[in-house]
Motif scaffolding. Structure first.
Motif, mmCIF file in Angstrom:
data_model
loop_
_atom_site.group_PDB
_atom_site.id
_atom_site.type_symbol
_atom_site.label_atom_id
_atom_site.label_comp_id
_atom_site.label_asym_id
_atom_site.label_seq_id
_atom_site.Cartn_x
_atom_site.Cartn_y
_atom_site.Cartn_z
ATOM 1 N N ILE A 82 39.812 33.508 51.764
ATOM 2 C CA ILE A 82 40.389 32.697 50.686
ATOM 3 C C ILE A 82 40.816 33.603 49.538
ATOM 4 O O ILE A 82 41.926 33.463 49.006
ATOM 5 N N TRP A 83 39.939 34.533 49.139
ATOM 6 C CA TRP A 83 40.283 35.449 48.048
ATOM 7 C C TRP A 83 41.492 36.314 48.392
ATOM 8 O O TRP A 83 42.367 36.539 47.544
ATOM 9 N N VAL A 84 41.555 36.794 49.613
ATOM 10 C CA VAL A 84 42.704 37.614 50.029
ATOM 11 C C VAL A 84 43.984 36.788 49.967
ATOM 12 O O VAL A 84 45.032 37.269 49.500
ATOM 13 N N SER A 85 43.917 35.549 50.405
ATOM 14 C CA SER A 85 45.097 34.671 50.348
ATOM 15 C C SER A 85 45.535 34.440 48.908
ATOM 16 O O SER A 85 46.730 34.519 48.586
ATOM 17 N N LEU A 86 44.568 34.151 48.030
ATOM 18 C CA LEU A 86 44.902 33.929 46.622
ATOM 19 C C LEU A 86 45.498 35.173 45.979
ATOM 20 O O LEU A 86 46.500 35.092 45.251
ATOM 21 N N LEU A 87 44.904 36.316 46.257
ATOM 22 C CA LEU A 87 45.429 37.558 45.683
ATOM 23 C C LEU A 87 46.812 37.895 46.233
ATOM 24 O O LEU A 87 47.680 38.381 45.502
ATOM 25 N N THR A 88 47.027 37.615 47.503
ATOM 26 C CA THR A 88 48.343 37.853 48.096
ATOM 27 C C THR A 88 49.391 36.966 47.436
ATOM 28 O O THR A 88 50.495 37.426 47.108
ATOM 29 N N MET A 89 49.054 35.695 47.218
ATOM 30 C CA MET A 89 49.990 34.790 46.556
ATOM 31 C C MET A 89 50.259 35.248 45.121
ATOM 32 O O MET A 89 51.405 35.246 44.654
ATOM 33 N N LEU A 90 49.217 35.661 44.416
ATOM 34 C CA LEU A 90 49.367 36.125 43.044
ATOM 35 C C LEU A 90 50.255 37.374 42.977
ATOM 36 O O LEU A 90 51.173 37.449 42.158
ATOM 37 N N LEU A 91 49.979 38.330 43.866
ATOM 38 C CA LEU A 91 50.800 39.541 43.889
ATOM 39 C C LEU A 91 52.239 39.233 44.283
ATOM 40 O O LEU A 91 53.181 39.809 43.740
#
Length: 89
Positions: free
Chosen positions: A66-75
């Protein structure tokens, strides 16, 4: 004492010594069996702990995804904004 009596007593004493050895061997085997049973019980406990650890690791893995997905979307969003800013948009 007659010779037959001596023979009987000697045989009885040999039998008694043999029985003492048998009892000692049986006691040693019982002790070893108890040790094996304790090992089996400890292995069951270890298996339960490993199952709990596996559940926790699975939960952590899901959280990490979940964190990786959120960070990917943010980046991705930041890169899009930067791209537009560079284009003059």
């Amino acid at each position: 004492m007659e010779p037959n009596d001596r023979t009987y007593y000697a045989r009885l004493e040999a039998l008694e010594r043999g029985m003492e050895r048998v009892h000692a061997i049986l006691a040693e085997h019982s002790r070893r069996i108890d040790g094996v049973e304790q090992i089996a019980a400890k292995l069951g406990h270890i298996e339960a702990l490993l199952a709990r650890l596996e559940e926790r690791l699975s939960g952590l893995n899901n959280s990490l995804r979940i964190w990786v997905s959120l960070l990917t979307m943010l980046l991705g969003g930041l890169l899009a904004v930067a791209w537009r800013a560079l284009e003059g948009g």
